[in-house]
Design a protein around this motif. Structure first.
Motif, short mmCIF file in Angstrom:
data_model
loop_
_atom_site.label_atom_id
_atom_site.label_comp_id
_atom_site.label_asym_id
_atom_site.label_seq_id
_atom_site.Cartn_x
_atom_site.Cartn_y
_atom_site.Cartn_z
N HIS A 1 35.14 -4.23 22.55
CA HIS A 1 36.31 -4.85 21.92
C HIS A 1 37.10 -3.84 21.11
O HIS A 1 36.55 -2.84 20.62
CB HIS A 1 35.89 -6.02 21.02
N GLN A 2 38.38 -4.13 20.95
CA GLN A 2 39.25 -3.31 20.09
C GLN A 2 39.44 -3.97 18.72
O GLN A 2 39.68 -3.31 17.72
CB GLN A 2 40.62 -3.12 20.77
N GLY A 3 39.32 -5.29 18.70
CA GLY A 3 39.55 -6.03 17.46
C GLY A 3 38.44 -5.78 16.45
O GLY A 3 37.29 -5.49 16.81
N GLY B 1 33.48 -17.68 25.90
CA GLY B 1 33.14 -16.28 26.07
C GLY B 1 34.25 -15.31 25.72
O GLY B 1 35.24 -15.66 25.09
N GLY B 2 34.07 -14.09 26.17
CA GLY B 2 35.02 -13.01 25.89
C GLY B 2 36.06 -12.88 26.98
O GLY B 2 35.95 -13.49 28.05
N GLY B 3 37.09 -12.08 26.71
CA GLY B 3 38.14 -11.89 27.71
C GLY B 3 39.15 -10.88 27.23
O GLY B 3 39.06 -10.35 26.12
N VAL C 1 31.84 -16.08 21.83
CA VAL C 1 31.55 -14.66 21.96
C VAL C 1 32.85 -13.85 22.02
O VAL C 1 33.75 -14.18 22.81
CB VAL C 1 30.70 -14.39 23.22
N CYS C 2 32.94 -12.82 21.21
CA CYS C 2 34.00 -11.82 21.25
C CYS C 2 35.40 -12.45 21.22
O CYS C 2 35.79 -13.01 20.20
CB CYS C 2 33.78 -10.89 22.43
N ALA C 3 36.16 -12.42 22.33
CA ALA C 3 37.50 -13.02 22.30
C ALA C 3 37.42 -14.49 21.88
O ALA C 3 38.29 -14.99 21.17
CB ALA C 3 38.16 -12.90 23.67
N1 GLN Z 1 40.48 -8.60 23.75
C1 GLN Z 1 39.61 -8.59 22.61
C2 GLN Z 1 39.42 -7.19 21.99
O1 GLN Z 1 39.51 -6.21 22.66
C3 GLN Z 1 38.28 -9.19 22.97
C4 GLN Z 1 37.53 -8.42 24.00
C5 GLN Z 1 36.30 -9.13 24.49
O2 GLN Z 1 36.24 -10.35 24.52
N2 GLN Z 1 35.33 -8.39 24.98
O3 GLN Z 1 39.16 -7.10 20.81
#
Ligand code: GLN
Length: 243
Positions: free
Chosen positions: A153-155, A59-61, A92-94
């Protein structure tokens, strides 16, 4: 039919801040509803991540925990070994970012990812991508309609050779790099920016993921549940697209 299906929630203590470990629950439930015996494993830093499972959900983080997870998963490479043996993986995401070739650490410097997906994640200097995300898979995933999720997310993720997008973004930002697409697909590994958990919001997407490993699956015979889910689901998509 396989005796028992092993499902791994990968490091949910580090990569579970957006409820994505719910994807492992949905996978397990939809397998159980079809009569499979399921062994659901929550793999953490102490237990390690097994390489003999059928499905992996990651998952995300936040930036710090995601770097720690990437370092940990690079030791012994359990995910790569499992994919080589035919497992399915949803990231997902991170989780998606760290399984690419590089991502940005909490110190803003690029870090090596695991290189499962052909992609690179950069830091976006503009506003964070936050809000509803609608992704159109086109014809790439038979039986899967338009999908919804929530992104935060920022990435921004640049797809490179060998990895195709999961779908076209109809609302929200997704990868937010070049053409408006979300996620990445390579073999039985799928990455996306959709939280939700995405398999709770999009059960047909979950079933497609299961079929990548298990082949054809009969639909789940609970029409009441499916119909009420579909109604809520299409209402939600229409609402987002009209905003
Ligand atoms: N830390 C990562 C970003 O901000 C992923 C964020 C997330 O998993 N929601 O891009």
């Amino acid at each position: 039919m396989k005796e028992k299906i092993k499902v791994v929630s990968v490091l949910p203590n580090l990569l579970g801040t957006y409820g994505d470990s719910g994807n492992a629950v949905i996978v397990s439930k939809r397998l159980a509803l079809r009569g499979f015996k399921v062994d659901l494993v929550h793999a953490d830093l102490r237990s390690g991540v097994p390489s003999d499972a059928d499905f992996y959900l990651i998952g995300g983080g936040e930036d710090g925990p995601q770097s720690r997870a990437a370092e940990f998963l690079a030791i012994d490479t359990p995910l790569e070994r499992a994919l080589d043996k035919g497992a399915g993986l949803l990231a997902v995401c991170a989780g998606f970012q760290i399984l690419g070739r590089s991502f940005i650490g909490p110190d803003m410097a690029p870090r090596n990812g695991l290189g499962i997906f052909g992609c690179r994640t950069h830091r976006f200097e503009g506003p964070r991508s936050v809000g509803e995300l609608v992704v159109d898979p086109g014809d790439a995933m038979p039986g899967v309609p338009m999908m919804t999720g929530y992104e935060n997310h920022q990435g921004i993720t640049e797809l490179l050779d060998g990895t195709r997008p999961l779908g076209i973004v109809r609302a929200g930002n997704g990868n937010n790099f070049g053409p408006q697409v979300d996620g990445g697909v390579i073999g039985r590994a799928i990455g996306t920016y959709m939280h939700g958990p995405v398999f709770a919001r999009n059960p047909k997407f979950c079933d497609y993921f299961l079929s990548l490993v298990l082949g054809h699956l009969d639909p789940i015979r609970d029409e009441g549940l499916e119909n009420s889910h579909n109604r809520l689901y299409f209402e939600r998509i229409n609402q987002v697209l009209m905003e």
